[in-house]
Design a protein around this motif. Structure first.
Motif, PDB file in Angstrom:
ATOM      1  N   TYR A   9       1.011  -1.212  -0.024  1.00  0.00           N
ATOM      2  CA  TYR A   9      -0.064  -0.082  -0.079  1.00  0.00           C
ATOM      3  C   TYR A   9       1.015   1.288  -0.030  1.00  0.00           C
ATOM      4  CZ  TYR A   9      -3.066   3.882   1.654  1.00  0.00           C
ATOM      5  OH  TYR A   9      -3.591   5.032   1.634  1.00  0.00           O
ATOM      6  N   LEU A  10       1.729   1.189   0.640  1.00  0.00           N
ATOM      7  CA  LEU A  10       2.778   2.553   1.034  1.00  0.00           C
ATOM      8  C   LEU A  10       3.465   2.681  -0.412  1.00  0.00           C
ATOM      9  CD1 LEU A  10       4.181   2.038   4.514  1.00  0.00           C
ATOM     10  CD2 LEU A  10       2.576   3.865   3.579  1.00  0.00           C
ATOM     11  N   LYS A  11       4.149   1.594  -0.925  1.00  0.00           N
ATOM     12  CA  LYS A  11       4.745   1.753  -2.297  1.00  0.00           C
ATOM     13  C   LYS A  11       3.739   2.248  -3.247  1.00  0.00           C
ATOM     14  CE  LYS A  11       7.493  -1.457  -3.552  1.00  0.00           C
ATOM     15  NZ  LYS A  11       8.744  -1.347  -4.044  1.00  0.00           N
ATOM     16  N   LYS A  12       2.464   1.855  -3.289  1.00  0.00           N
ATOM     17  CA  LYS A  12       1.513   2.479  -4.225  1.00  0.00           C
ATOM     18  C   LYS A  12       1.538   3.915  -3.994  1.00  0.00           C
ATOM     19  CE  LYS A  12      -3.011   1.894  -6.100  1.00  0.00           C
ATOM     20  NZ  LYS A  12      -4.414   1.757  -5.410  1.00  0.00           N
ATOM     21  N   TRP A  13       1.214   4.355  -2.797  1.00  0.00           N
ATOM     22  CA  TRP A  13       1.036   5.631  -2.462  1.00  0.00           C
ATOM     23  C   TRP A  13       2.241   6.585  -2.820  1.00  0.00           C
ATOM     24  CZ3 TRP A  13       3.558   8.805   1.100  1.00  0.00           C
ATOM     25  CH2 TRP A  13       2.747  10.044   1.202  1.00  0.00           C
ATOM     26  N   ILE A  14       3.370   6.076  -2.664  1.00  0.00           N
ATOM     27  CA  ILE A  14       4.707   6.661  -2.851  1.00  0.00           C
ATOM     28  C   ILE A  14       4.720   7.244  -4.450  1.00  0.00           C
ATOM     29  CG2 ILE A  14       7.086   6.551  -3.072  1.00  0.00           C
ATOM     30  CD1 ILE A  14       7.146   5.177  -0.262  1.00  0.00           C
ATOM     31  N   LYS A  15       4.242   6.042  -5.162  1.00  0.00           N
ATOM     32  CA  LYS A  15       4.299   6.135  -6.545  1.00  0.00           C
ATOM     33  C   LYS A  15       3.390   7.261  -7.160  1.00  0.00           C
ATOM     34  CE  LYS A  15       7.468   3.242  -8.390  1.00  0.00           C
ATOM     35  NZ  LYS A  15       8.481   3.810  -8.841  1.00  0.00           N
ATOM     36  N   GLU A  16       2.287   7.288  -6.453  1.00  0.00           N
ATOM     37  CA  GLU A  16       0.988   8.268  -6.803  1.00  0.00           C
ATOM     38  C   GLU A  16       1.742   9.639  -6.630  1.00  0.00           C
ATOM     39  OE1 GLU A  16      -2.470   6.984  -4.859  1.00  0.00           O
ATOM     40  OE2 GLU A  16      -2.701   5.326  -6.110  1.00  0.00           O
ATOM     41  N   VAL A  17       2.280  10.010  -5.541  1.00  0.00           N
ATOM     42  CA  VAL A  17       2.905  11.190  -4.887  1.00  0.00           C
ATOM     43  C   VAL A  17       3.973  11.557  -5.830  1.00  0.00           C
ATOM     44  CG1 VAL A  17       3.882  12.552  -2.837  1.00  0.00           C
ATOM     45  CG2 VAL A  17       1.835  10.669  -2.570  1.00  0.00           C
ATOM     46  N   GLU A  18       4.735  10.552  -6.128  1.00  0.00           N
ATOM     47  CA  GLU A  18       5.950  10.702  -6.756  1.00  0.00           C
ATOM     48  C   GLU A  18       5.585  11.352  -8.395  1.00  0.00           C
ATOM     49  OE1 GLU A  18       8.118   7.169  -6.976  1.00  0.00           O
ATOM     50  OE2 GLU A  18       9.723   8.227  -5.737  1.00  0.00           O
ATOM     51  N   ALA A  19       4.438  10.608  -8.887  1.00  0.00           N
ATOM     52  CA  ALA A  19       3.863  11.094 -10.010  1.00  0.00           C
ATOM     53  C   ALA A  19       3.317  12.650  -9.911  1.00  0.00           C
ATOM     54  CB  ALA A  19       2.796  10.159 -10.320  1.00  0.00           C
ATOM     55  N   ASP A  20       2.754  12.940  -8.892  1.00  0.00           N
ATOM     56  CA  ASP A  20       2.122  14.242  -8.901  1.00  0.00           C
ATOM     57  C   ASP A  20       3.503  15.426  -8.870  1.00  0.00           C
ATOM     58  OD1 ASP A  20      -0.341  13.505  -8.471  1.00  0.00           O
ATOM     59  OD2 ASP A  20      -0.438  13.437  -6.272  1.00  0.00           O
ATOM     60  N   GLY A  21       4.407  14.828  -8.122  1.00  0.00           N
ATOM     61  CA  GLY A  21       5.544  15.907  -8.013  1.00  0.00           C
ATOM     62  C   GLY A  21       6.261  16.040  -9.377  1.00  0.00           C
ATOM     63  N   THR A  22       6.453  14.847  -9.919  1.00  0.00           N
ATOM     64  CA  THR A  22       6.828  14.970 -11.484  1.00  0.00           C
ATOM     65  C   THR A  22       6.005  15.775 -12.063  1.00  0.00           C
ATOM     66  OG1 THR A  22       8.030  12.697 -10.947  1.00  0.00           O
ATOM     67  CG2 THR A  22       7.932  13.535 -13.262  1.00  0.00           C
ATOM     68  N   GLU A  23       4.754  15.618 -12.100  1.00  0.00           N
ATOM     69  CA  GLU A  23       3.948  16.352 -12.911  1.00  0.00           C
ATOM     70  C   GLU A  23       4.158  17.832 -12.854  1.00  0.00           C
ATOM     71  OE1 GLU A  23       0.869  17.406 -15.658  1.00  0.00           O
ATOM     72  OE2 GLU A  23       2.035  15.423 -15.597  1.00  0.00           O
ATOM     73  N   VAL A  24       4.008  18.499 -11.603  1.00  0.00           N
ATOM     74  CA  VAL A  24       4.521  19.865 -11.386  1.00  0.00           C
ATOM     75  C   VAL A  24       5.787  20.278 -11.782  1.00  0.00           C
ATOM     76  CG1 VAL A  24       5.000  21.455  -9.518  1.00  0.00           C
ATOM     77  CG2 VAL A  24       3.278  19.676  -9.106  1.00  0.00           C
ATOM     78  N   LEU A  25       6.827  19.415 -11.905  1.00  0.00           N
ATOM     79  CA  LEU A  25       8.036  19.754 -12.448  1.00  0.00           C
ATOM     80  C   LEU A  25       8.053  19.980 -14.046  1.00  0.00           C
ATOM     81  CD1 LEU A  25      10.515  17.707 -10.566  1.00  0.00           C
ATOM     82  CD2 LEU A  25      10.274  20.170 -10.328  1.00  0.00           C
ATOM     83  N   SER A  26       7.259  18.785 -14.697  1.00  0.00           N
ATOM     84  CA  SER A  26       7.337  18.787 -16.001  1.00  0.00           C
ATOM     85  C   SER A  26       6.095  19.875 -16.848  1.00  0.00           C
ATOM     86  CB  SER A  26       7.009  17.448 -16.433  1.00  0.00           C
ATOM     87  OG  SER A  26       5.737  17.042 -16.033  1.00  0.00           O
ATOM     88  N   SER A  27       5.347  20.267 -15.955  1.00  0.00           N
ATOM     89  CA  SER A  27       4.185  21.131 -16.454  1.00  0.00           C
ATOM     90  C   SER A  27       4.692  22.493 -16.195  1.00  0.00           C
ATOM     91  CB  SER A  27       2.860  20.754 -15.919  1.00  0.00           C
ATOM     92  OG  SER A  27       2.849  21.005 -14.726  1.00  0.00           O
ATOM     93  N   GLY A  28       5.783  22.801 -15.814  1.00  0.00           N
ATOM     94  CA  GLY A  28       5.938  24.180 -15.562  1.00  0.00           C
ATOM     95  C   GLY A  28       5.280  24.793 -14.243  1.00  0.00           C
ATOM     96  N   GLY A  29       4.917  23.920 -13.461  1.00  0.00           N
ATOM     97  CA  GLY A  29       4.226  24.485 -11.954  1.00  0.00           C
ATOM     98  C   GLY A  29       5.269  25.001 -10.989  1.00  0.00           C
ATOM     99  N   VAL A  30       6.473  24.834 -11.221  1.00  0.00           N
ATOM    100  CA  VAL A  30       7.529  25.442  -9.936  1.00  0.00           C
ATOM    101  C   VAL A  30       7.409  27.004  -9.933  1.00  0.00           C
ATOM    102  CG1 VAL A  30       9.796  25.256  -9.570  1.00  0.00           C
ATOM    103  CG2 VAL A  30       8.875  23.039 -10.618  1.00  0.00           C
TER     104      VAL A  30
END
Length: 66
Positions: A9-30
């Protein structure tokens, strides 16, 4: 809930949160460099947690030597 279920469960949650952070970086949300460093630090910490959970899962699944 057993330990393996919690780890998975924790590994799945980490992957989801990592995807959110990566999305912020790649979409210019910084917003600024400080925000960028915060996100990178967060992603680094999540990656380390995931590595440790993977290690624990592997250890849990290996047969115990008596």
């Amino acid at each position: 809930m057993d330990a393996v279920s919690i780890i998975l469960y924790l590994k799945k949650w980490i992957k989801e949160v990592e995807a959110d952070g990566t999305e912020v970086l790649s979409s210019g949300g910084v917003k600024n460099m400080e925000h960028y460093k915060e996100i990178i630090g967060y992603l680094t910490a999540l990656n380390r947690m995931e590595q440790e959970l993977t290690r624990l899962l592997k250890q849990k699944q290996e047969p115990e030597d008596d």
